[in-house]
Every structure is written in structure tokens, then in C-alpha cells.
Write a protein that holds these residues in place. Structure first.
Motif, PDB file in Angstrom:
ATOM      1  N   PRO A 152       0.825  -1.201   0.000  1.00 45.60           N
ATOM      2  CA  PRO A 152       0.000   0.000   0.000  1.00 45.60           C
ATOM      3  C   PRO A 152       0.861   1.254   0.000  1.00 45.60           C
ATOM      4  CG  PRO A 152      -0.228  -1.198   2.080  1.00 45.60           C
ATOM      5  CD  PRO A 152       0.693  -1.995   1.213  1.00 45.60           C
ATOM      6  N   ALA A 153       0.289   2.368  -0.416  1.00 42.32           N
ATOM      7  CA  ALA A 153       1.026   3.627  -0.337  1.00 42.32           C
ATOM      8  C   ALA A 153       1.470   3.864   1.104  1.00 42.32           C
ATOM      9  CB  ALA A 153       0.154   4.779  -0.818  1.00 42.32           C
ATOM     10  N   ARG A 154       0.588   3.536   2.044  1.00 39.61           N
ATOM     11  CA  ARG A 154       0.941   3.624   3.467  1.00 39.61           C
ATOM     12  C   ARG A 154       0.272   2.490   4.230  1.00 39.61           C
ATOM     13  NH1 ARG A 154       0.617   9.880   5.567  1.00 39.61           N
ATOM     14  NH2 ARG A 154       1.897  10.829   3.948  1.00 39.61           N
ATOM     15  N   TYR A 155       1.076   1.711   4.933  1.00 40.73           N
ATOM     16  CA  TYR A 155       0.507   0.737   5.871  1.00 40.73           C
ATOM     17  C   TYR A 155      -0.058   1.477   7.081  1.00 40.73           C
ATOM     18  CZ  TYR A 155       2.955  -3.158   3.530  1.00 40.73           C
ATOM     19  OH  TYR A 155       3.393  -4.105   2.634  1.00 40.73           O
ATOM     20  N   SER A 156       0.556   2.629   7.397  1.00 48.12           N
ATOM     21  CA  SER A 156       0.160   3.420   8.556  1.00 48.12           C
ATOM     22  C   SER A 156       0.470   4.884   8.269  1.00 48.12           C
ATOM     23  CB  SER A 156       0.937   2.958   9.791  1.00 48.12           C
ATOM     24  OG  SER A 156       0.780   3.869  10.859  1.00 48.12           O
ATOM     25  N   MET A 157      -0.277   5.786   8.927  1.00 49.78           N
ATOM     26  CA  MET A 157       0.011   7.209   8.789  1.00 49.78           C
ATOM     27  C   MET A 157       1.279   7.581   9.578  1.00 49.78           C
ATOM     28  SD  MET A 157      -2.364   7.867   6.768  1.00 49.78           S
ATOM     29  CE  MET A 157      -2.309   9.631   6.536  1.00 49.78           C
ATOM     30  N   ASP A 158       1.702   6.701  10.480  1.00 47.82           N
ATOM     31  CA  ASP A 158       2.934   6.915  11.247  1.00 47.82           C
ATOM     32  C   ASP A 158       4.109   6.365  10.441  1.00 47.82           C
ATOM     33  OD1 ASP A 158       5.085   6.818  12.940  1.00 47.82           O
ATOM     34  OD2 ASP A 158       4.098   5.676  14.525  1.00 47.82           O
ATOM     35  N   PRO A 159       5.075   7.206  10.052  1.00 54.02           N
ATOM     36  CA  PRO A 159       6.193   6.745   9.204  1.00 54.02           C
ATOM     37  C   PRO A 159       6.994   5.601   9.833  1.00 54.02           C
ATOM     38  CG  PRO A 159       6.223   9.150   9.430  1.00 54.02           C
ATOM     39  CD  PRO A 159       5.169   8.641  10.362  1.00 54.02           C
ATOM     40  N   VAL A 160       7.141   5.611  11.172  1.00 53.14           N
ATOM     41  CA  VAL A 160       7.889   4.544  11.846  1.00 53.14           C
ATOM     42  C   VAL A 160       7.133   3.220  11.714  1.00 53.14           C
ATOM     43  CG1 VAL A 160       8.769   3.708  14.062  1.00 53.14           C
ATOM     44  CG2 VAL A 160       9.009   6.122  13.462  1.00 53.14           C
ATOM     45  N   ALA A 161       5.817   3.256  11.968  1.00 51.70           N
ATOM     46  CA  ALA A 161       4.990   2.046  11.848  1.00 51.70           C
ATOM     47  C   ALA A 161       4.940   1.566  10.404  1.00 51.70           C
ATOM     48  CB  ALA A 161       3.581   2.323  12.368  1.00 51.70           C
ATOM     49  N   ASP A 162       4.928   2.491   9.457  1.00 52.07           N
ATOM     50  CA  ASP A 162       4.917   2.132   8.035  1.00 52.07           C
ATOM     51  C   ASP A 162       6.211   1.395   7.666  1.00 52.07           C
ATOM     52  OD1 ASP A 162       3.674   2.409   5.324  1.00 52.07           O
ATOM     53  OD2 ASP A 162       5.509   3.536   4.933  1.00 52.07           O
ATOM     54  N   GLY A 163       7.349   1.927   8.140  1.00 54.94           N
ATOM     55  CA  GLY A 163       8.636   1.268   7.882  1.00 54.94           C
ATOM     56  C   GLY A 163       8.717  -0.096   8.548  1.00 54.94           C
TER      57      GLY A 163
END
Length: 429
Positions: A129-140
Motif C-alpha cells: 500500500p502507499a501507506r501501511y500506517s500514517m505513522d512513518p515509523v509504523a509504516d517502515g
């Protein structure tokens, strides 16, 4: 020899598809699930009747029903990826991390594809997905976990390509001249957007103007029926008083929030939470409170979670065609009937809709493009068909610019094209 073979995997919250670029040739969606209505589309489901046996896709549902819903059925497990507090689950005494749970599913996709193509494959382009999460740390963190899951499945090299970008590659084939195109990919777990300059031939990284998204889509829309009405049947508002205590308490949000989501509700069965709910029932203030908690036990113990949420999804779809619809569930001990209206659904889903379109606005802003400058809006994924999502898009872009054939194979087709780029030595991301 595996060097000329690449799998393309659209690993979705609800459904997964696999294609391939093999010896210079494109293979569109492979028929991985012969028991499915569409054999190229495999439900993202795992069913463990016991820890040493697993069924997948359509067969997971068949076996789950055939074996009286004993064991554990996992759905929407992709949605746990950005949650750093969710480590996995326990099957009897066997610990299953989320990475291994996803890895088991990816490995099965890999095995079935290799059997069809009659070759081992160690490279894969996997959609993200473009983003798994709106939080960049959680997305990474989520992407790191997907890397571990892919390695568990036996892939030696992996490229992760944003799903809306992959969909853009597919739509490019319909163009005869350069256009600014917005791709909206509305799935089960995420809503993703890409603004891109597309032309009939060629691709450069600078053609991608912006990518954005949010971790809300079809499952989040399903959950509003639980959170606003149906969870009351299962003790979400049950009151209780602990022994020696004077305060009247209500079921904690940690329990009711899990109850609202198909991916999270199965974890109410975990020992500590389960024992807590049992205590709530013992200490219920009234018989009505106790009865509601008992329905929760029936939902969990009698393995009714999956069919119950399937019924919610049918209700959501029915509201696309009529102003009101009845939600009826007649399993013994869980009998209920509720009437839902389109207006209720719209009101309840307002916060979710606003977050989805806020991500779209952010995508336009980051690209420096106004809605008037977008030549074409291409939609993919089942949630794109929800009428109030459609209406919002029509308001912003005009009906004439919407490409509303929200077919499920667009992302996969673009991932396969990305695999072709990789085979030619060009990376997409």
C-alpha cells in the motif's frame, strides 16, 4: 535456473493474485485456486484445524465449515503489519509470529505458481500500500515485516512496488497520448493514491508526481456496523461490578475495539483477554448485561466470527442498491434482526470517508496538481463501488473523468509489468 523468472504478487487484505514474468514472457493472473469462482483470485485466508495442518483460500472456508468450525481461521491478517504491539498468535503451544503467518501464505502462493510454470522462482515483485500506517515509523516497520515474510517464503530477492503505481502501469496501456492520471486503489485494508504522468510508451521515475494513502478502506466501512449498533449484542456496553468494589464499570474499549474489527476479534480468544471477559460475565450488573457477554462467548466458541462479518459485508453491499436493508442472523443463541439505512451508513462512515479523502487531498497537494488538472481518474478495488465514495469523487473530478471499471486485476497487471522492467535491469522504486 531461476534468473529469468519473477513472480508478481498482489497480496491483499481480502484477496490475493499472482502473475509472472518468465523467460521474457508475461503471464497474467495464474489460476491458483481451482475451487474459487474466479480461480485467479485467492481469498487471503488461512485455516488451521490443528497446528500442523493449514488450508488456504476457498478450501480454507470449505474445511472450516466441514470441520464444524473447530481450529483457527485467520482473515485480514495483513492489517496487523504496522502494529508493533501485535507479535503474532499461539496455536495450542506453537507460536506463530505475524511474519511467519504471512510467510506461510506467501509460500503457498509461490508453490502453486511454481507448479503451474514448472520452474522454481526466487525473485518477486510484491505490491505494497502507499501507506501501511500514517505513522512513518509504523509504516517502515510493516515493510520490514513484509521483507521477513517474503524471506520466510523462500524469496531471495524482492522489490516492493506501491499498489497504486502498479495500477497506473496497467491503465497506461489504454492511453494514446500523455495525461495526468490519478489512480485510486480502494481495497479491503487501505485506500491508496498515485498521481502520475502517463504516456503510451516509456516510464521515468520523475513521472510519478506523488503517492499517498491511508490504512482505511472496506474493512473499516464494515466495522461501523459493529461499532455503532451490533457490538451491543456482544457486551460492548455491558456493565459490571468487581467483587469488593463499589464502582459500576463498562466493558473496556480494548475489548470493544477488537470486537469491531474482523482482523482483531479472533484475538479475544487469547487466554488473558478471554479470562477477563469471563470475569466480566460473572460480575455482570444485570441479567441483560450477562446475556450480551454470553453471546460474545457463543460468537467466539462456535466459530461464528467469519460468517457474522461476511453477513455484515453483504449488508454493506445491499445498501449500494437499496435505501434500507435488513441484517438478519439466525444462529442459535445469536438471533438478531436490525434494519440499516443508507443514511445511517453514510453518517457512521463520515470519519472514515474524511480520512480517506484527506489522503487524496494530500496527494494532490504534494504533486502541486489541482483536481481540475487531472485528466483521468482510474479506480480499482471493491470499495471504489461504494456509492458515497463514488459521489465524492464525482464532486471533485466530474463523472466524465472517472474510469469506474474497478476491476481486481489492474494492480497485478502493473506488478507484472514492473517485473518486466526488473528483468530488463530497470527498477521501479
Amino acid at each position: 535456473m531461476t534468473s529469468d523468472s519473477f513472480l508478481s504478487i498482489d497480496f491483499g487484505t481480502s484477496n490475493s493474485l499472482v502473475g509472472a514474468f518468465h523467460n521474457g514472457q508475461r503471464y497474467e493472473a495464474l489460476p491458483l485456486d481451482p475451487k474459487a469462482q474466479d480461480p485467479t483470485m485467492m481469498r487471503t485466508l488461512l485455516y488451521f484445524p490443528h497446528p500442523d495442518l493449514c488450508y488456504y483460500g476457498t478450501e480454507a472456508i470449505e474445511q472450516y465449515i466441514e470441520q464444524d468450525m473447530e481450529g483457527r481461521l485467520f482473515r485480514s491478517f495483513k492489517s496487523h503489519l504496522p502494529n508493533q504491539n501485535y507479535l503474532g498468535t499461539v496455536l495450542n503451544n506453537r507460536i506463530l509470529t505475524l511474519e511467519s503467518l504471512i510467510g506461510v501464505f506467501l509460500l503457498e502462493l509461490k508453490k502453486r505458481a511454481e507448479k503451474i510454470l514448472d520452474t522454481p522462482i526466487e525473485k518477486a515483485v510484491i505490491g505494497r500500500p502507499a501507506r501501511y500506517s500514517m505513522d512513518p515509523v509504523a509504516d517502515g516497520f510493516a515493510l520490514h515485516r513484509m521483507g521477513k515474510a517474503a524471506a520466510f517464503a523462500g524469496f531471495k530477492e524482492v522489490q516492493f512496488v506501491p499498489e497504486p503505481l502498479a495500477a497506473a502501469f496497467d491503465y497506461r496501456r489504454q492511453l494514446s497520448s500523455e495525461k495526468i492520471v490519478l489512480i485510486g486503489d480502494f481495497g479491503g485494508g487501505t485506500s491508496d493514491f498515485t498521481l502520475i504522468k502517463l504516456r503510451p510508451e516509456g516510464f521515468a521515475k520523475e513521472d510519478v508526481l506523488a503517492i499517498d494513502g491511508c490504512p482505511l478502506a472496506g474493512d473499516a466501512l464494515d466495522s461501523v456496523f459493529m461499532s455503532h449498533r451490533l457490538n451491543e449484542y456482544f457486551g460492548a456496553k455491558s456493565r459490571y461490578r468487581l467483587p469488593m468494589g463499589s464502582n459500576v464499570l463498562t466493558m473496556p474499549p480494548a475489548v470493544s475495539q477488537r470486537l469491531n474489527h474482523p482482523a482483531h476479534i479472533v484475538h479475544l480468544k487469547e487466554k488473558e483477554t478471554y479470562e477477563f471477559i469471563r470475569e466480566v460475565k460473572k460480575c455482570s450488573l444485570t441479567q441483560k448485561d450477562a446475556d450480551a457477554v454470553e453471546r460474545l462467548f457463543i460468537l467466539i466458541e462456535d466459530q461464528q466470527i467469519f460468517p457474522f462479518f461476511e453477513n455484515i459485508e453483504k449488508t454493506k453491499r445491499a445498501l449500494s442498491a437499496s435505501e434500507t436493508t435488513d441484517f438478519i442472523y439466525d444462529y442459535p443463541g445469536l438471533e438478531m434482526k436490525e434494519t440499516f439505512s443508507v443514511q445511517q451508513f453514510i453518517d457512521w462512515a463520515t470519519a472514515t470517508k474524511e480520512k480517506i479523502f484527506s489522503a487524496l487531498d494530500e496527494c494532490l497537494k504534494n504533486a502541486g496538481v489541482s483536481s481540475q488538472q487531472v485528466d483521468l481518474v482510474c479506480l480499482t478495488g471493491g470499495t471504489a463501488k461504494v456509492p458515497f465514495i463514488q459521489k465524492e469523487l464525482e464532486t471533485r473530478f466530474g463523472k466524465e473523468r472517472l474510469q469506474t471499471q474497478a476491476h481486481f486485476h489492474s494492480v497485478l497487471s502493473g506488478l507484472t509489468e514492473s517485473a518486466g522492467f526488473w528483468a530488463q535491469g530497470q527498477k521501479v522504486t
